[in-house]
Design a protein around this motif. Structure first.
Motif, PDB file in Angstrom:
ATOM      1  N   GLU A   1      17.601 -13.218   2.812  1.00 13.86           N
ATOM      2  CA  GLU A   1      16.475 -13.546   3.519  1.00 13.86           C
ATOM      3  C   GLU A   1      15.752 -14.533   2.623  1.00 13.86           C
ATOM      4  OE1 GLU A   1      12.137 -11.628   4.021  1.00 13.86           O
ATOM      5  OE2 GLU A   1      13.470 -10.654   5.210  1.00 13.86           O
ATOM      6  N   VAL A   2      15.413 -15.866   3.089  1.00 18.86           N
ATOM      7  CA  VAL A   2      14.914 -17.020   2.398  1.00 18.86           C
ATOM      8  C   VAL A   2      13.834 -17.176   3.139  1.00 18.86           C
ATOM      9  CG1 VAL A   2      14.937 -19.253   1.666  1.00 18.86           C
ATOM     10  CG2 VAL A   2      17.187 -18.023   1.584  1.00 18.86           C
ATOM     11  N   SER A   3      12.679 -17.291   2.275  1.00 18.00           N
ATOM     12  CA  SER A   3      11.413 -17.242   3.046  1.00 18.00           C
ATOM     13  C   SER A   3      10.175 -17.990   1.863  1.00 18.00           C
ATOM     14  CB  SER A   3      10.723 -15.757   2.930  1.00 18.00           C
ATOM     15  OG  SER A   3       9.244 -15.852   3.542  1.00 18.00           O
ATOM     16  N   SER A   4       9.129 -18.586   2.705  1.00 13.11           N
ATOM     17  CA  SER A   4       8.201 -18.962   1.859  1.00 13.11           C
ATOM     18  C   SER A   4       7.334 -17.860   1.096  1.00 13.11           C
ATOM     19  CB  SER A   4       7.165 -19.941   2.976  1.00 13.11           C
ATOM     20  OG  SER A   4       6.515 -19.067   3.504  1.00 13.11           O
ATOM     21  N   PRO A   5       6.438 -18.126   0.316  1.00  9.46           N
ATOM     22  CA  PRO A   5       5.737 -16.919  -0.374  1.00  9.46           C
ATOM     23  C   PRO A   5       4.502 -16.562   0.715  1.00  9.46           C
ATOM     24  CG  PRO A   5       5.251 -19.185  -1.653  1.00  9.46           C
ATOM     25  CD  PRO A   5       6.554 -19.456  -0.533  1.00  9.46           C
ATOM     26  N   GLY A   6       4.182 -17.455   1.336  1.00 12.88           N
ATOM     27  CA  GLY A   6       3.088 -16.935   2.557  1.00 12.88           C
ATOM     28  C   GLY A   6       1.746 -17.143   1.671  1.00 12.88           C
ATOM     29  N   MET A   7       0.675 -16.627   2.536  1.00 12.83           N
ATOM     30  CA  MET A   7      -0.644 -16.848   1.986  1.00 12.83           C
ATOM     31  C   MET A   7      -0.908 -15.613   1.015  1.00 12.83           C
ATOM     32  SD  MET A   7      -2.754 -17.604   5.460  1.00 12.83           S
ATOM     33  CE  MET A   7      -4.400 -17.780   4.611  1.00 12.83           C
ATOM     34  N   ASP A   8      -0.294 -14.591   1.054  1.00  8.49           N
ATOM     35  CA  ASP A   8      -0.552 -13.484   0.104  1.00  8.49           C
ATOM     36  C   ASP A   8       0.665 -13.469  -0.905  1.00  8.49           C
ATOM     37  OD1 ASP A   8       1.547 -12.694   1.949  1.00  8.49           O
ATOM     38  OD2 ASP A   8       1.259 -10.413   1.830  1.00  8.49           O
ATOM     39  N   ARG A   9       0.815 -14.670  -1.260  1.00  5.24           N
ATOM     40  CA  ARG A   9       1.906 -15.222  -2.473  1.00  5.24           C
ATOM     41  C   ARG A   9       2.368 -14.038  -3.377  1.00  5.24           C
ATOM     42  NH1 ARG A   9       3.199 -20.345  -3.585  1.00  5.24           N
ATOM     43  NH2 ARG A   9       4.499 -20.776  -5.525  1.00  5.24           N
ATOM     44  N   PRO A  10       3.488 -13.440  -3.522  1.00  2.05           N
ATOM     45  CA  PRO A  10       3.900 -12.684  -4.497  1.00  2.05           C
ATOM     46  C   PRO A  10       3.839 -13.141  -5.952  1.00  2.05           C
ATOM     47  CG  PRO A  10       5.935 -13.285  -3.538  1.00  2.05           C
ATOM     48  CD  PRO A  10       4.909 -14.072  -2.683  1.00  2.05           C
ATOM     49  N   ILE A  11       3.822 -12.482  -6.873  1.00  2.00           N
ATOM     50  CA  ILE A  11       3.513 -13.102  -8.403  1.00  2.00           C
ATOM     51  C   ILE A  11       4.515 -12.369  -9.083  1.00  2.00           C
ATOM     52  CG2 ILE A  11       2.015 -13.436 -10.256  1.00  2.00           C
ATOM     53  CD1 ILE A  11      -0.319 -13.183  -8.452  1.00  2.00           C
ATOM     54  N   PHE A  12       5.478 -13.105  -9.546  1.00  2.05           N
ATOM     55  CA  PHE A  12       6.568 -12.404 -10.446  1.00  2.05           C
ATOM     56  C   PHE A  12       6.438 -12.280 -11.860  1.00  2.05           C
ATOM     57  CE2 PHE A  12       8.305 -13.171  -6.090  1.00  2.05           C
ATOM     58  CZ  PHE A  12       9.107 -12.229  -5.812  1.00  2.05           C
ATOM     59  N   ASP A  13       5.967 -13.292 -12.425  1.00  2.00           N
ATOM     60  CA  ASP A  13       6.091 -13.172 -13.921  1.00  2.00           C
ATOM     61  C   ASP A  13       5.018 -13.973 -14.797  1.00  2.00           C
ATOM     62  OD1 ASP A  13       5.961 -16.299 -13.740  1.00  2.00           O
ATOM     63  OD2 ASP A  13       8.149 -16.321 -13.559  1.00  2.00           O
ATOM     64  N   ALA A  14       4.614 -13.841 -15.968  1.00  4.89           N
ATOM     65  CA  ALA A  14       3.428 -14.110 -16.779  1.00  4.89           C
ATOM     66  C   ALA A  14       2.957 -15.622 -16.440  1.00  4.89           C
ATOM     67  CB  ALA A  14       3.659 -14.127 -18.342  1.00  4.89           C
ATOM     68  N   GLU A  15       3.960 -16.447 -16.133  1.00  7.14           N
ATOM     69  CA  GLU A  15       3.802 -17.967 -16.029  1.00  7.14           C
ATOM     70  C   GLU A  15       2.837 -17.978 -14.842  1.00  7.14           C
ATOM     71  OE1 GLU A  15       6.059 -21.699 -14.543  1.00  7.14           O
ATOM     72  OE2 GLU A  15       6.663 -21.111 -16.627  1.00  7.14           O
ATOM     73  N   GLN A  16       3.290 -17.246 -13.799  1.00  4.11           N
ATOM     74  CA  GLN A  16       2.765 -17.276 -12.408  1.00  4.11           C
ATOM     75  C   GLN A  16       1.187 -16.764 -12.449  1.00  4.11           C
ATOM     76  OE1 GLN A  16       5.319 -15.964  -9.468  1.00  4.11           O
ATOM     77  NE2 GLN A  16       6.850 -17.451  -9.586  1.00  4.11           N
ATOM     78  N   PHE A  17       1.236 -15.596 -13.322  1.00  2.53           N
ATOM     79  CA  PHE A  17      -0.197 -15.126 -13.460  1.00  2.53           C
ATOM     80  C   PHE A  17      -0.942 -15.974 -13.952  1.00  2.53           C
ATOM     81  CE2 PHE A  17       2.047 -10.918 -12.883  1.00  2.53           C
ATOM     82  CZ  PHE A  17       1.063 -10.191 -11.960  1.00  2.53           C
ATOM     83  N   GLU A  18      -0.598 -16.868 -15.076  1.00  2.00           N
ATOM     84  CA  GLU A  18      -1.743 -17.803 -15.535  1.00  2.00           C
ATOM     85  C   GLU A  18      -2.020 -18.687 -14.639  1.00  2.00           C
ATOM     86  OE1 GLU A  18      -3.117 -19.085 -19.256  1.00  2.00           O
ATOM     87  OE2 GLU A  18      -1.437 -17.489 -19.261  1.00  2.00           O
ATOM     88  N   ARG A  19      -0.917 -19.196 -13.714  1.00  2.00           N
ATOM     89  CA  ARG A  19      -1.297 -20.169 -12.970  1.00  2.00           C
ATOM     90  C   ARG A  19      -2.617 -19.814 -11.865  1.00  2.00           C
ATOM     91  NH1 ARG A  19       3.333 -21.779  -8.831  1.00  2.00           N
ATOM     92  NH2 ARG A  19       4.671 -21.912 -10.916  1.00  2.00           N
ATOM     93  N   TYR A  20      -2.518 -18.628 -11.656  1.00  2.00           N
ATOM     94  CA  TYR A  20      -3.598 -17.849 -10.549  1.00  2.00           C
ATOM     95  C   TYR A  20      -4.989 -17.078 -11.468  1.00  2.00           C
ATOM     96  CZ  TYR A  20       0.057 -19.297  -7.601  1.00  2.00           C
ATOM     97  OH  TYR A  20       0.985 -20.083  -6.977  1.00  2.00           O
ATOM     98  N   ILE A  21      -5.067 -17.617 -12.504  1.00  2.00           N
ATOM     99  CA  ILE A  21      -6.435 -16.977 -12.987  1.00  2.00           C
ATOM    100  C   ILE A  21      -7.513 -17.398 -12.291  1.00  2.00           C
ATOM    101  CG2 ILE A  21      -7.889 -17.225 -15.264  1.00  2.00           C
ATOM    102  CD1 ILE A  21      -5.374 -17.158 -16.945  1.00  2.00           C
ATOM    103  N   GLY A  22      -8.459 -16.820 -12.184  1.00  2.00           N
ATOM    104  CA  GLY A  22      -9.632 -16.989 -11.179  1.00  2.00           C
ATOM    105  C   GLY A  22      -9.419 -16.718  -9.851  1.00  2.00           C
ATOM    106  N   ARG A  23      -8.343 -16.269  -9.418  1.00  2.00           N
ATOM    107  CA  ARG A  23      -7.790 -15.848  -7.986  1.00  2.00           C
ATOM    108  C   ARG A  23      -7.933 -14.324  -7.811  1.00  2.00           C
ATOM    109  NH1 ARG A  23      -4.722 -19.217  -4.657  1.00  2.00           N
ATOM    110  NH2 ARG A  23      -5.078 -17.728  -3.190  1.00  2.00           N
ATOM    111  N   GLN A  24      -8.172 -13.829  -6.591  1.00  2.00           N
ATOM    112  CA  GLN A  24      -8.113 -12.482  -6.196  1.00  2.00           C
ATOM    113  C   GLN A  24      -6.839 -11.927  -6.122  1.00  2.00           C
ATOM    114  OE1 GLN A  24     -10.803 -10.072  -5.677  1.00  2.00           O
ATOM    115  NE2 GLN A  24     -12.094 -11.717  -6.643  1.00  2.00           N
TER     116      GLN A  24
END
Length: 152
Positions: free
Chosen positions: A77-100
């Motif tokens: 299955e190939v998909s867009s991450p959607g509005m409730d985008r999954p977060i997989f790694d530290a780099e992605q967590f860093e990118r979304y600081i300040g978000r719920q």
């Protein structure tokens, strides 16, 4: 969310990125609805269409057939991450600081598995999430699943 092995992620990355897409993450779910599922999340600045997913799926299927990194049968299955985008790694967590974020732990910590709150930061091997005025350090290796809370 079961993250795929590093080897499988590299095989997928070797197909997705040269096609001009960002590889958001790869999940491999065994026993999913009676079978196995390889789910690949892709993105790009202008968004993802069904045609984008089909193109990546076609290319990736061929490479996976040749490389054969997974035992047995599985669905792709190939998909867009959607509005409730999954977060997989530290780099992605860093990118979304300040978000719920919604975070699910495995195992639970202090009898609690689910946290929904403001992502404050990333320190060493844990994220900081503020829930109802209290800050919780959540260790990356205990995060089973993490997703952004959609903003409307």
């Amino acid at each position: 969310m079961q993250k795929a092995s590093a080897k499988l992620q590299e095989v997928v990355r070797g197909v997705v990125e040269p096609m001009g897409y960002e590889l958001v993450g790869v999940e491999y779910l065994s026993g999913y609805q009676g079978g196995n599922l390889l789910r690949v999340y892709i993105d790009q600045e202008k968004g993802i269409s069904v045609d984008d997913c089909a193109a990546v799926s076609h290319q990736l299927s061929g490479v996976l057939d040749v490389e054969d990194p997974l035992p047995g049968q599985y669905s792709l299955e190939v998909s867009s991450p959607g509005m409730d985008r999954p977060i997989f790694d530290a780099e992605q967590f860093e990118r979304y600081i300040g978000r719920q974020v919604n975070v699910k732990l495995d195992p639970s910590v202090g009898g609690r598995r689910k946290y929904k709150g403001l992502l404050l930061g990333l320190e060493d091997n844990h994220i900081l999430v503020e829930v109802d005025g209290e800050v919780y350090p959540l260790y990356l290796d205990q995060i089973q699943e993490a997703r952004l809370v959609p903003e409307f």
